[in-house]
Design a protein around this motif. Structure first.
Motif, PDB file in Angstrom:
ATOM      1  N   HIS A 142      41.089  40.959  41.432  1.00 56.84           N
ATOM      2  CA  HIS A 142      42.523  41.105  41.506  1.00 56.84           C
ATOM      3  C   HIS A 142      42.936  41.664  40.131  1.00 56.84           C
ATOM      4  O   HIS A 142      42.255  41.385  39.279  1.00 56.84           O
ATOM      5  CB  HIS A 142      42.988  40.011  41.878  1.00 56.84           C
ATOM      6  CG  HIS A 142      43.047  38.766  40.889  1.00 56.84           C
ATOM      7  ND1 HIS A 142      43.818  38.509  39.816  1.00 56.84           N
ATOM      8  CD2 HIS A 142      42.012  37.828  40.772  1.00 56.84           C
ATOM      9  CE1 HIS A 142      43.279  37.666  39.049  1.00 56.84           C
ATOM     10  NE2 HIS A 142      42.224  37.158  39.797  1.00 56.84           N
ATOM     11  N   LYS A 152      44.558  39.520  48.934  1.00 59.25           N
ATOM     12  CA  LYS A 152      45.633  38.842  48.049  1.00 59.25           C
ATOM     13  C   LYS A 152      47.201  39.735  48.509  1.00 59.25           C
ATOM     14  O   LYS A 152      47.066  40.853  48.121  1.00 59.25           O
ATOM     15  CB  LYS A 152      45.653  38.663  46.586  1.00 59.25           C
ATOM     16  CG  LYS A 152      44.536  37.570  46.252  1.00 59.25           C
ATOM     17  CD  LYS A 152      44.292  37.326  44.846  1.00 59.25           C
ATOM     18  CE  LYS A 152      43.096  36.658  44.532  1.00 59.25           C
ATOM     19  NZ  LYS A 152      42.402  35.743  45.573  1.00 59.25           N
ATOM     20  N   THR A 168      49.203  44.399  47.078  1.00 58.82           N
ATOM     21  CA  THR A 168      48.042  43.859  47.884  1.00 58.82           C
ATOM     22  C   THR A 168      46.857  44.268  46.780  1.00 58.82           C
ATOM     23  O   THR A 168      46.957  45.246  46.164  1.00 58.82           O
ATOM     24  CB  THR A 168      47.608  44.412  49.035  1.00 58.82           C
ATOM     25  OG1 THR A 168      47.350  45.837  49.226  1.00 58.82           O
ATOM     26  CG2 THR A 168      48.649  43.899  50.343  1.00 58.82           C
ATOM     27  N   SER A 199      46.782  34.246  49.770  1.00 54.00           N
ATOM     28  CA  SER A 199      45.545  34.901  50.155  1.00 54.00           C
ATOM     29  C   SER A 199      45.788  34.701  51.699  1.00 54.00           C
ATOM     30  O   SER A 199      46.254  34.032  52.212  1.00 54.00           O
ATOM     31  CB  SER A 199      44.717  33.807  49.705  1.00 54.00           C
ATOM     32  OG  SER A 199      44.378  33.538  48.467  1.00 54.00           O
ATOM     33  N   PHE A 233      50.291  35.256  44.191  1.00 53.82           N
ATOM     34  CA  PHE A 233      49.717  35.822  45.462  1.00 53.82           C
ATOM     35  C   PHE A 233      49.507  34.926  46.728  1.00 53.82           C
ATOM     36  O   PHE A 233      49.198  33.660  46.320  1.00 53.82           O
ATOM     37  CB  PHE A 233      48.222  36.515  45.186  1.00 53.82           C
ATOM     38  CG  PHE A 233      48.561  37.714  44.127  1.00 53.82           C
ATOM     39  CD1 PHE A 233      49.312  38.927  44.513  1.00 53.82           C
ATOM     40  CD2 PHE A 233      47.735  37.910  43.109  1.00 53.82           C
ATOM     41  CE1 PHE A 233      49.378  40.059  43.901  1.00 53.82           C
ATOM     42  CE2 PHE A 233      47.866  38.962  42.475  1.00 53.82           C
ATOM     43  CZ  PHE A 233      48.685  40.275  42.789  1.00 53.82           C
TER      44      PHE A 233
END
Ligand SMILES: [Zn+2]
Length: 114
Positions: free
Chosen positions: A40, A27, A35, A18, A16
């Motif tokens: 996450h 992310k 996303t 940031s 990912f």
């Protein structure tokens, strides 16, 4: 070795990135557009040199896109050194940003772009 968080959606491992450019997410997967937030749903894997390089490369090629995307949501941006509302950007700059947003392509392996 430290860990890196990759997108859970595909076999091809993509860390990912940031960014604050997407509403409600911190992310972003530059490969599929997924996303996710602080909590996450990614997978933690060993941060191999290959994955670190992939993340750096994706970040580099997506810089303009993330900027163009971020300006859409942010409450202030800068233009020629002055803080202004995104709405106050000159039309040609808005058009340029819209074009960049439209040009980003998903499902491209970074190794295929270099
Ligand atoms: Zn993905």
């Amino acid at each position: 070795m430290s860990n890196i968080i990759i997108c859970p959606n595909h076999e091809y491992q993509v860390p990912f990135i940031s960014t604050m450019a997407f509403m409600g997410a911190e992310k972003w997967c530059p490969y599929c557009g997924h996303t996710t937030g602080i909590f996450h749903d990614g997978k933690e894997v060993d941060a191999t040199p290959e994955l670190i390089k992939r993340q750096v490369d994706y970040r580099e090629v997506s810089k303009d896109f993330i900027h163009a995307k971020g300006v859409t949501h942010c409450s202030l941006t800068t233009w020629k050194g002055n803080a202004i509302l995104p709405d106050q950007l000159p039309q040609e700059e808005k058009d340029r940003l819209a074009q960049i947003r439209g040009e980003w392509k998903y499902n491209i392996k970074i190794e295929e772009t270099v």
